[in-house]
Enzyme design. Structure first.
Site: not given
Length: 113
Positions: A35, A38
């Site tokens: 991700c 993230c």
């Protein structure tokens, strides 16, 4: 998992005790290695964890390694940020955001502590 410094990691096994049983409100980041947003959020969470220690607990959970909790809370997008108070989810946000915006979104949680 992209680890944010100063932020604890929880798992399917430890989630209930660490998050649902916590005295402070808990901000849970549902995250994954793959991700990109993230990665952007990790330093933001580290700074907030240090600055707001004693007012909010921040933890991360790897969605790939912990499917039970991920499906329990119907998390489909990363990062999902979920705030728990007294064992109940009280707020959910999806996507990375800058520190100032995240603190604004957490204002109502932090002022009740």
């Amino acid at each position: 998992m992209i680890h944010a410094e100063g932020v604890a990691e929880v798992t399917d096994v430890t989630f209930d005790g660490e998050v649902l049983g916590a005295e402070l409100p808990v901000l849970v980041e549902f995250t994954a290695d793959w991700c990109g947003p993230c990665r952007q959020l990790a330093p933001v969470l580290s700074v907030i964890a240090a600055e707001e220690a004693g007012r909010i607990k921040i933890v991360q959970i790897d969605v790939d390694a912990n499917p039970d909790i991920t499906s329990r809370y119907a998390v489909l997008s990363m990062p999902t940020l979920m705030v728990f108070r007294s064992g109940e989810p009280v707020k959910s946000m999806v996507g990375a955001r800058p520190k100032r915006r995240l603190l604004q979104e957490l204002e109502d949680v932090l002022e009740k502590v």
